[in-house]
Design a protein around this motif. Structure first.
Motif, mmCIF file in Angstrom:
data_model
loop_
_atom_site.group_PDB
_atom_site.id
_atom_site.type_symbol
_atom_site.label_atom_id
_atom_site.label_comp_id
_atom_site.label_asym_id
_atom_site.label_seq_id
_atom_site.Cartn_x
_atom_site.Cartn_y
_atom_site.Cartn_z
ATOM 1 N N VAL A 87 12.867 8.783 5.370
ATOM 2 C CA VAL A 87 12.321 8.277 6.627
ATOM 3 C C VAL A 87 11.509 7.033 6.292
ATOM 4 N N ILE A 88 11.848 5.904 6.913
ATOM 5 C CA ILE A 88 11.069 4.682 6.673
ATOM 6 C C ILE A 88 10.688 4.025 8.005
ATOM 7 N N LEU A 89 9.696 3.147 7.932
ATOM 8 C CA LEU A 89 9.166 2.495 9.126
ATOM 9 C C LEU A 89 10.078 1.347 9.557
ATOM 10 N N GLY A 90 10.361 1.259 10.861
ATOM 11 C CA GLY A 90 11.218 0.196 11.373
ATOM 12 C C GLY A 90 10.525 -0.666 12.412
ATOM 13 N N ASP A 91 11.346 -1.274 13.280
ATOM 14 C CA ASP A 91 10.875 -2.043 14.441
ATOM 15 C C ASP A 91 9.967 -3.210 14.049
ATOM 16 N N GLU A 92 8.855 -3.375 14.742
ATOM 17 C CA GLU A 92 7.955 -4.524 14.524
ATOM 18 C C GLU A 92 6.521 -4.058 14.719
ATOM 19 N N ASN B 270 0.807 -1.215 0.000
ATOM 20 C CA ASN B 270 0.000 0.000 0.000
ATOM 21 C C ASN B 270 0.849 1.278 0.000
ATOM 22 N N GLY B 271 2.134 1.137 -0.359
ATOM 23 C CA GLY B 271 2.967 2.319 -0.574
ATOM 24 C C GLY B 271 3.666 2.888 0.642
ATOM 25 N N VAL B 272 3.708 2.129 1.755
ATOM 26 C CA VAL B 272 4.456 2.598 2.939
ATOM 27 C C VAL B 272 5.834 1.938 2.922
ATOM 28 N N LYS B 273 6.898 2.755 2.963
ATOM 29 C CA LYS B 273 8.249 2.173 2.947
ATOM 30 C C LYS B 273 8.630 1.697 4.341
ATOM 31 N N THR B 274 9.117 0.445 4.424
ATOM 32 C CA THR B 274 9.495 -0.149 5.706
ATOM 33 C C THR B 274 10.901 -0.735 5.617
ATOM 34 N N HIS B 275 11.441 -1.106 6.762
ATOM 35 C CA HIS B 275 12.790 -1.703 6.781
ATOM 36 C C HIS B 275 12.762 -3.188 6.419
ATOM 37 N N PHE B 276 11.581 -3.761 6.250
ATOM 38 C CA PHE B 276 11.450 -5.207 6.016
ATOM 39 C C PHE B 276 12.033 -5.620 4.669
ATOM 40 N N VAL B 277 12.927 -6.603 4.675
ATOM 41 C CA VAL B 277 13.448 -7.167 3.419
ATOM 42 C C VAL B 277 12.813 -8.535 3.193
ATOM 43 N N ARG B 278 13.068 -9.462 4.113
ATOM 44 C CA ARG B 278 12.370 -10.759 4.069
ATOM 45 C C ARG B 278 12.552 -11.500 5.386
#
Ligand code: TMP
Length: 229
Positions: free
Chosen positions: A182-187, A59-67
């Motif tokens: 700025v991107i979303l991190g953590d959990e 939905n277009g939110v950038k996060t730190h998740f790779v896999r």
């Protein structure tokens, strides 16, 4: 390992831009004053975070998740963490109910974004945006992005969970800088959100642990079951 927090350990990789987050079963509350383990919490939070981050990216939110690498490990982008915890609230609960003398469960007329300074020594105090700007924790432009992203995350998750019979009461996000953005991190999981069953208003999150309500593992399993469908 270069960092160990209350719920996760972080490991470096050969690529300086990537880290491995290892999800522990350790559970704490009240800034570490209450401690226990929740069986398989790390496995459930790793999987649930994967599902939510994937949904947000779609939905277009950038996060730190790779896999997700395995049951307990997730490959993530290495962020320079902004030391501000962002809480979004749809319904009064927890510290807001206590601080302002409101009944838990009172709906808010619109989502409210709050900031807390990430400091164990100070017990993560509630702050206003001006504090973060004045003390150099974030710039005004970064806070504007944090606000917009937090509200967007709220809309996406609220709708997704509503379709699965879950009310998104409130949640906490952490953001960081990565290659100038700025991107979303953590959990995002029952440790960091309040989830209430829509039909019964039963708590399906870490409040079961914080408040000694019992059925902690069952609540985490039930939430995973709801979001996996
Ligand atoms: P609060 O009502 O205790 O301020 O919590 C608001 C939300 O933030 C709730 O969904 C739980 C989450 N949270 C964390 O993720 N970490 C914390 O240390 C605290 C206190 C709350």
């Amino acid at each position: 390992m270069f960092y160990e927090g209350k719920a996760k350990k972080l490991y470096s990789t050969a690529d300086p831009d990537l880290v491995i987050a290892y999800f522990k079963d350790d559970a704490t509350a009240f800034n570490g004053k209450k401690k226990d383990t929740i069986e398989d919490k790390g496995v459930m939070n790793n999987r649930m975070s994967e599902l939510f981050f994937t949904l947000l990216e779609k939905n277009g939110v950038k996060t730190h998740f790779v896999r997700r690498l395995n049951d307990r490990e997730m490959l993530c982008k290495r962020l320079q963490i902004i030391p501000v915890e962002t809480v979004v609230r749809n319904i009064v609960a927890g510290s807001m109910a206590k601080r302002l003398g409101r009944e838990e469960g009172e709906p808010l007329p619109h989502p409210i974004v709050e900031y807390y300074y990430k400091s164990d020594a100070l017990d993560d105090p509630l702050i206003i945006g001006e504090h973060a700007i004045a003390f150099g924790w974030a710039t005004a432009a970064e806070l504007k992005q944090v606000d917009e992203m937090a509200l967007k995350v709220n809309s996406i998750l609220k709708r997704f969970l509503d379709e699965r019979g879950v009310i998104l009461v409130d949640f906490k996000l952490e953001f960081g800088r990565y290659q100038g953005e700025v991107i979303l991190g953590d959990e995002i999981c029952p440790d960091t959100c309040r989830f209430w069953d829509k039909a019964t208003r039963q708590k399906l999150d870490k409040d079961r642990f914080r408040r000694d309500l019992g059925g902690v593992e069952e609540a985490y399993h039930e939430m995973l079951r709801r979001v996996e469908i």
